[in-house]
Write an enzyme that holds these catalytic residues in place. Sequence first.
Site, short mmCIF file in Angstrom:
data_model
loop_
_atom_site.label_atom_id
_atom_site.label_comp_id
_atom_site.label_asym_id
_atom_site.label_seq_id
_atom_site.Cartn_x
_atom_site.Cartn_y
_atom_site.Cartn_z
N GLU A 281 55.39 -7.61 34.93
CA GLU A 281 56.09 -7.76 36.09
C GLU A 281 57.64 -8.60 35.62
O GLU A 281 58.44 -8.33 36.39
CB GLU A 281 55.45 -8.66 37.05
N GLU B 116 45.70 -6.96 37.28
CA GLU B 116 45.27 -7.88 38.12
C GLU B 116 43.99 -7.42 38.90
O GLU B 116 42.95 -8.50 38.92
CB GLU B 116 46.25 -8.35 39.04
C1 LIG Z 1 52.51 -8.64 45.08
C2 LIG Z 1 53.37 -7.73 44.25
C3 LIG Z 1 52.77 -7.74 42.88
C4 LIG Z 1 53.40 -6.62 41.93
C5 LIG Z 1 52.72 -6.30 40.62
C6 LIG Z 1 53.05 -5.44 40.06
O1 LIG Z 1 52.20 -4.39 39.86
S1 LIG Z 1 54.53 -4.93 39.86
C7 LIG Z 1 54.43 -3.39 38.99
C8 LIG Z 1 54.30 -3.77 37.70
N1 LIG Z 1 53.84 -2.49 36.84
C9 LIG Z 1 54.88 -1.85 36.02
O2 LIG Z 1 55.97 -2.28 35.93
C10 LIG Z 1 54.65 -0.82 35.38
C11 LIG Z 1 56.02 0.19 35.55
N2 LIG Z 1 55.53 1.53 34.88
C12 LIG Z 1 55.85 1.55 33.53
O3 LIG Z 1 56.16 0.74 32.98
C13 LIG Z 1 55.50 3.06 32.91
O4 LIG Z 1 55.63 3.80 34.04
C14 LIG Z 1 54.34 3.02 32.28
C15 LIG Z 1 53.13 2.78 32.90
C16 LIG Z 1 54.32 2.48 30.78
C17 LIG Z 1 53.99 4.58 31.91
O5 LIG Z 1 55.17 5.30 31.14
P1 LIG Z 1 55.27 6.75 31.12
O6 LIG Z 1 56.28 7.31 30.17
O7 LIG Z 1 53.97 7.27 30.86
O8 LIG Z 1 55.61 7.43 32.55
P2 LIG Z 1 56.80 7.33 33.54
O9 LIG Z 1 57.21 5.84 33.39
O10 LIG Z 1 57.74 8.16 33.27
O11 LIG Z 1 56.44 7.16 34.98
C18 LIG Z 1 55.84 8.49 35.65
C19 LIG Z 1 56.53 8.38 37.11
O12 LIG Z 1 55.71 7.28 37.67
C20 LIG Z 1 56.69 6.46 38.21
N3 LIG Z 1 56.15 5.05 38.25
C21 LIG Z 1 55.79 4.36 36.98
N4 LIG Z 1 55.30 3.35 37.51
C22 LIG Z 1 55.43 3.19 38.86
C23 LIG Z 1 55.14 1.99 39.73
N5 LIG Z 1 54.52 0.90 39.11
N6 LIG Z 1 55.39 2.29 40.76
C24 LIG Z 1 55.98 3.35 41.41
N7 LIG Z 1 55.96 4.63 40.62
C25 LIG Z 1 56.05 4.11 39.36
C26 LIG Z 1 57.81 6.54 37.58
O13 LIG Z 1 59.04 6.06 38.32
C27 LIG Z 1 57.85 8.01 37.03
O14 LIG Z 1 58.29 8.85 38.29
P3 LIG Z 1 59.34 10.02 38.10
O15 LIG Z 1 59.58 10.52 39.39
O16 LIG Z 1 58.25 11.06 37.30
O17 LIG Z 1 60.52 9.66 37.20
#
Ligand SMILES: CC/C=C/CC(=O)SCCNC(=O)CCNC(=O)[C@H](O)C(C)(C)COP(=O)(O)OP(=O)(O)OC[C@H]1O[C@@H](n2cnc3c(N)ncnc32)[C@H](O)[C@@H]1OP(=O)(O)O
Length: 731
Positions: free
Chosen positions: A123, A103
Amino acid sequence: MANYSVRNQVAIISLCSPPVNALSSDVRRGILDSLKKAEQDVKVAAIVICGEGRTFCVGADITEFKSEFKTFPNLFELVDILESSPKPIVAAIHGHAFGGGLEVALACHYRVALSSAKLALPEVKLGILPGAGGTQRLPRLIGIDSSMQWIAFGDEYSAQIAANIGIIDRIFPSNADILESAVQYAQSIIGKSLINRRVSKLPVKDASKVSHIMEKYKQIVGKKSRGAIAPMVCLEAIKHAALLPYVEGMKKERMGIEALMGSDQSKSLIYMFFAERQVRNWTIPGTGINSKNTKPIKVEKVAVIGLGTMGRGIVLSLLKAGIKHVSVMELNKTARENGLLFIKNILEGYAARGTISETQKRSMVDALKPVSNFEMLKDTDLVIEAVFESMSIKKDIFAKLGQVCKPSAVLATNTSALDVDEIAMVTPKPKQVVGMHFFAPAHVMKLLENVRGSKSSPQVIATAMNMGQRMGKVTVLVGNCHGFVGNRMFRHYTVETDFMLEEGAYPEQVDTVLKKFGFAMGRYQVGDLSGNDIGYRMRTKFEMTNKQQPPGAPERERHGVRYCPLADFLVESGRLGYKSDGKGWFRYLGKNRELTVDNEVTSMIDSYRRRNKIVPRKINGEEIIERALYPLINEGFKILEEGIASNPMEIDLILVHGYAWPRHTGGPMFYAHLIGLPKILRVIERHWNNAGLREPHWEPSKMLVRLVKNHGNPDIMSWTTLERETVRSAL
Ligand SMILES: CC/C=C/CC(=O)SCCNC(=O)CCNC(=O)[C@H](O)C(C)(C)COP(=O)(O)OP(=O)(O)OC[C@H]1O[C@@H](n2cnc3c(N)ncnc32)[C@H](O)[C@@H]1OP(=O)(O)O
């Protein structure tokens, strides 16, 4: 935070929030402060926004959702500020541009990406919608139809696909320096008009077709995301992009996200997101042994024994994981030939669809090594046995493996219920033995339930866990007991739904209620699909089936426990399900195998009731849900109590990924947490008080009783700790 620098008239704002540059309040503030600097600096003529480290930006910080709207700038304020900048902004995408990350990119005036980058608005998978203009800007770039596809399902797309439909303006090779390339690109657009570059100002191309497109997606979403609210709200929000001016559309989007954020479904989906990551940190309860302090052994050569349905899928999973040497052993010639052909055909299909390249396909085929005797497995690092579910056959195989395999080899059994310890005892080194319970079809299903035997060494467990993760599976470590976690819990679901058939319900009614709850299929359709003979075979082992009973034995009782023989009658009359000419609990007619109610089954149930003098009564939806699901939840607490699973998340992952439990309810244990433990216990106790030992699955779990008695309705994350404390203080 965000770092700021200037290079040849181009300001660089780089998001810096490892590991994935989530848009925390600090990062949003950092972007805003940097933007101000860039706008005020007369030497700056263009701006690049990029991400430091492995990725551009994965979106809003999920851990900060509760305060998302409270701190300035929130995401939807930030995107409008970016878009209205008088200086051109280029989003430089590598890794992921997900959710709020995409976005932000859509609010920039140009988007460039490495060919390896992935884009998504996922999302909906968190039970919300893209709440920072995604539902309003994306349709203005790619139209309503594609936007509904992207947003209502949340799937990821390659940068190339995004470029083809107009999201990305320029693609760079995957080995290019994204920042360098983006800076050069930014220099090339200096001085160009921004009039057509502000996406919110563009018209929606296919706006006039919105009603028609909406109808199409409503149908698809209704089927694919049964019971989930967010996909429908996403569609509504996109519809508003077609019908309303941008500002009004944004108001609708805001209303949508405010309604969804914090809903039970969103809480459940966020819980699932973190559970899937948390489960990688496995632990053996009460031992201090865990994933952090135990290393797996190096696995290069793997063997699979048995090329039936399970073996084939396991081989494919190993090949997809990049294992370069997969021995396959199947002594039955036809099964071997069919199995190898099946594997090769699937690989062909992957290559034809572009999932793998021709070179990858060739190397996978080369990795397949058919072997004809156990001797040939002597230098294998990991053997996975996937033969028929028979203790004697399995013991035979493990005895041979124990003789020929090297001492460090990990020996895994893909049993779905048998005692892993009993199998291990026939080998000279039971500590090398572990369970790896795959789900059919194993190359498709995400779940792997790894079973630690009482003797399995930590290193062997770590190896099985590591292999599951290499295969991209949600890999859960559980203890050894009959049926492990999934099958042990699920049994009660089938038992209790059958009791409801006795008492007055019909299969179609039970299935309708379960589908409304969110299951893709009801209990009876699943039985027909997988084959009603599977359960029958299992009951045969315990001498429970109708046919095995001596004349005059009570029809509704086995070993002093209530029993419903309706499923036996079904199988004994040849109604195995889809595979027996479309006859099972239902009848499947025509080319599309349309599910229809079959009077023969209705009559069978009615005459059984008459014979047993059961006066049918009306069973409502609430009762069906409680009786189908609560005994299963009760068993989940017993599993926690016994340390078979270390925490509720593990149980929930197993049921969601292996048994199609609806993800948007978070799995059985999270669902129980949402309903409230006192209510769950009340219902369980009511049934237990009525039925007693005749229905042992209603016997309340002691852990559940203790949690409710001592803590009322404690948070799910505290259950196991509270239980440990209670048990310790009672000693
Ligand atoms: C007004 C409100 C609007 C909201 C809009 C949004 O943006 S909502 C969020 C939308 N985004 C997502 O849903 C993405 C979520 N993440 C993923 O799908 C995956 O992380 C990835 C991008 C495909 C990357 O995958 P990969 O396998 O490379 O990494 P991990 O999944 O293991 O992630 C690494 C660590 O990062 C943490 N994490 C990932 N995304 C987020 C996030 N959006 N917010 C906070 N933390 C996030 C994840 O939990 C891992 O943490 P660890 O402590 O290492 O387990």
